[in-house]
Design a protein around this motif. Sequence first.
Motif: not given
Ligand code: HEM
Length: 222
Positions: A23-25, A31-33, A122-125, A142-144, A166-168, A210-213
Amino acid sequence: MEFLNTSIGRKMIMAVTGGSMILFTIIHLLGNSSIFVGPSGINSYAEHLHSMPLPIIVAFRAVMLALFVVHVIYGIQLTLENRVGRTSQYALKANRKATFSSENMIWTGSLLFVFIVYHLLHFTFRSTPGLKLVTDASGHFDVFAMVASSFTSFVGAGIYVAFVAVLFLHLYHGIQSFFQTIGQANDSTLPTITTVGRFVALVLFLGFASIPLSILLGIIKG
Ligand code: HEM
């Protein structure tokens, strides 16, 4: 508590924790879209998330972490149990139409563990090298720019495409297994549930990949 010590109890825990993460995924992909709208799309989405009260953010992260840890521990335990009981399960297994995905859940799960730790660093820390960490015109982070700077190289984008492939593989079996465990699949509904589950896994793969590509190929630009 006794229930947790039964095999079905443990499977139920796997289903509830796994289902919540699915559900989170799905929500995460929606959201990422917003990145397809451009920098303002994902930046205002991220700003909206970060403006939530801190206790809610902390509670959400604690719940996600607990779901993840419990899913991993029970997954390892169930795999070990199945290995010990392999001989007695043989007839049952032959009936169940094993797939590459169902046979390798522990390995795809382990790879996802590594990817998710990397993804959080990478993206959270924001602690991996080469990230563009700047603020946008309105003074917000600037998250973008951060996401885009990660996917301009073939390796950077490739890691994420491999991650979601791998997720697939994990969800190809996982979604259908969830419905079987919670008792929603019987002989007549199982084929449909299996097909829909695999389709959802494919949509998640294509959506995330589709996002990284799109950034790598210059379809999404700042
Ligand atoms: C192209 C693929 C993805 C992109 C671009 C992406 C992008 C991001 C970004 C930017 C954040 C940080 C959000 C913020 O702090 O503002 C994040 C957090 C996170 N992502 Fe992704 N994500 C991707 C795929 C995934 C997938 C496939 C999973 C899980 C199966 C996942 C799980 C998480 C989790 C658990 C967090 C931490 C949420 C939190 O900060 O509380 N992500 N992602």
